[in-house]
Design a protein around this motif. Structure first.
Motif, PDB file in Angstrom:
ATOM      1  N   UNK A   1     -55.488  -3.916  -6.092  1.00 52.59           N
ATOM      2  CA  UNK A   1     -55.671  -4.780  -7.070  1.00 52.59           C
ATOM      3  C   UNK A   1     -55.400  -6.356  -6.441  1.00 52.59           C
ATOM      4  N   UNK A   2     -56.745  -6.924  -6.395  1.00 48.44           N
ATOM      5  CA  UNK A   2     -56.657  -8.328  -5.835  1.00 48.44           C
ATOM      6  C   UNK A   2     -55.959  -9.270  -6.903  1.00 48.44           C
ATOM      7  N   UNK A   3     -55.737 -10.461  -6.214  1.00 43.94           N
ATOM      8  CA  UNK A   3     -55.164 -11.752  -7.102  1.00 43.94           C
ATOM      9  C   UNK A   3     -55.876 -11.979  -8.253  1.00 43.94           C
ATOM     10  N   UNK A   4     -57.173 -11.941  -8.266  1.00 49.75           N
ATOM     11  CA  UNK A   4     -57.954 -12.216  -9.681  1.00 49.75           C
ATOM     12  C   UNK A   4     -57.539 -11.324 -10.464  1.00 49.75           C
ATOM     13  N   UNK A   5     -57.598 -10.034 -10.093  1.00 48.97           N
ATOM     14  CA  UNK A   5     -57.456  -9.012 -11.157  1.00 48.97           C
ATOM     15  C   UNK A   5     -55.864  -9.116 -11.753  1.00 48.97           C
ATOM     16  N   UNK A   6     -54.993  -9.436 -11.079  1.00 53.38           N
ATOM     17  CA  UNK A   6     -53.807  -9.675 -11.676  1.00 53.38           C
ATOM     18  C   UNK A   6     -53.572 -10.950 -12.532  1.00 53.38           C
ATOM     19  N   UNK A   7     -54.732 -12.064 -12.180  1.00 53.10           N
ATOM     20  CA  UNK A   7     -54.418 -13.325 -12.811  1.00 53.10           C
ATOM     21  C   UNK A   7     -55.152 -12.741 -14.447  1.00 53.10           C
ATOM     22  N   UNK A   8     -56.106 -12.064 -14.301  1.00 55.69           N
ATOM     23  CA  UNK A   8     -56.963 -11.413 -15.394  1.00 55.69           C
ATOM     24  C   UNK A   8     -55.901 -10.815 -16.450  1.00 55.69           C
ATOM     25  N   UNK A   9     -55.002 -10.047 -15.865  1.00 53.10           N
ATOM     26  CA  UNK A   9     -53.876  -9.338 -16.583  1.00 53.10           C
ATOM     27  C   UNK A   9     -53.118 -10.480 -17.286  1.00 53.10           C
ATOM     28  N   UNK A  10     -52.660 -11.499 -16.604  1.00 54.31           N
ATOM     29  CA  UNK A  10     -52.012 -12.475 -17.064  1.00 54.31           C
ATOM     30  C   UNK A  10     -52.836 -13.267 -18.305  1.00 54.31           C
ATOM     31  N   UNK A  11     -53.902 -13.593 -17.887  1.00 61.64           N
ATOM     32  CA  UNK A  11     -54.884 -14.263 -19.017  1.00 61.64           C
ATOM     33  C   UNK A  11     -54.808 -13.496 -20.259  1.00 61.64           C
ATOM     34  N   UNK A  12     -55.073 -12.081 -20.087  1.00 64.97           N
ATOM     35  CA  UNK A  12     -54.994 -11.241 -21.444  1.00 64.97           C
ATOM     36  C   UNK A  12     -53.782 -11.387 -22.181  1.00 64.97           C
ATOM     37  N   UNK A  13     -52.527 -11.355 -21.384  1.00 63.81           N
ATOM     38  CA  UNK A  13     -51.422 -11.751 -22.184  1.00 63.81           C
ATOM     39  C   UNK A  13     -51.215 -13.011 -22.713  1.00 63.81           C
ATOM     40  N   UNK A  14     -51.698 -13.853 -22.315  1.00 56.58           N
ATOM     41  CA  UNK A  14     -51.540 -15.241 -22.748  1.00 56.58           C
ATOM     42  C   UNK A  14     -52.454 -15.213 -23.851  1.00 56.58           C
ATOM     43  N   UNK A  15     -53.581 -14.808 -23.786  1.00 59.29           N
ATOM     44  CA  UNK A  15     -54.530 -14.841 -24.705  1.00 59.29           C
ATOM     45  C   UNK A  15     -54.274 -14.146 -26.194  1.00 59.29           C
ATOM     46  N   UNK A  16     -53.383 -12.960 -25.960  1.00 56.75           N
ATOM     47  CA  UNK A  16     -52.921 -12.325 -27.035  1.00 56.75           C
ATOM     48  C   UNK A  16     -51.959 -12.923 -27.701  1.00 56.75           C
ATOM     49  N   UNK A  17     -50.771 -13.691 -26.967  1.00 55.74           N
ATOM     50  CA  UNK A  17     -49.892 -14.539 -27.414  1.00 55.74           C
ATOM     51  C   UNK A  17     -50.442 -15.653 -28.339  1.00 55.74           C
ATOM     52  N   UNK A  18     -51.400 -16.207 -27.795  1.00 58.56           N
ATOM     53  CA  UNK A  18     -52.345 -17.550 -28.429  1.00 58.56           C
ATOM     54  C   UNK A  18     -52.756 -16.852 -29.732  1.00 58.56           C
ATOM     55  N   UNK A  19     -53.649 -15.873 -29.663  1.00 51.70           N
ATOM     56  CA  UNK A  19     -54.003 -15.121 -30.780  1.00 51.70           C
ATOM     57  C   UNK A  19     -53.238 -14.887 -32.045  1.00 51.70           C
ATOM     58  N   UNK A  20     -52.147 -14.223 -31.418  1.00 53.84           N
ATOM     59  CA  UNK A  20     -50.967 -14.070 -32.279  1.00 53.84           C
ATOM     60  C   UNK A  20     -50.505 -15.219 -33.043  1.00 53.84           C
ATOM     61  N   UNK A  21     -50.000 -16.397 -32.307  1.00 50.94           N
ATOM     62  CA  UNK A  21     -49.553 -17.586 -32.766  1.00 50.94           C
ATOM     63  C   UNK A  21     -50.532 -18.133 -33.805  1.00 50.94           C
ATOM     64  N   UNK A  22     -51.810 -18.182 -33.800  1.00 50.26           N
ATOM     65  CA  UNK A  22     -52.864 -18.466 -34.500  1.00 50.26           C
ATOM     66  C   UNK A  22     -52.726 -17.870 -35.826  1.00 50.26           C
TER      67      UNK A  22
END
Length: 65
Positions: A1-22
């Motif tokens: 897994x490269x660093x962009x894939x890891x960043x993708x996982x983090x982006x998914x998590x932050x997106x889900x948190x933002x969606x839930x906050x909304x």
């Protein structure tokens, strides 16, 4: 897994948190932004592409963050 894939996982998590906050705050715009962030993160995780390239492609398809 490269660093962009890891960043993708983090982006998914932050997106889900933002969606839930909304949802909690009844803010449709925040909810939509969270969903878009999660989508970008999922594509980034699967493809290993850079976030900027994915966002540029989505904008060219009529979808923007």
């Amino acid at each position: 897994m490269n660093s962009d894939q890891m960043k993708g996982k983090f982006k998914q998590l932050s997106g889900e948190i933002k969606r839930k906050w909304g949802q909690v705050t009844d803010d449709d715009l925040t909810q939509a932004q969270g969903s878009m962030e999660k989508l970008v993160g999922k594509i980034q995780e699967r493809s290993g592409d850079r976030r900027e390239a994915i966002e540029k492609w989505l904008k060219s398809q009529g979808m923007s963050e």
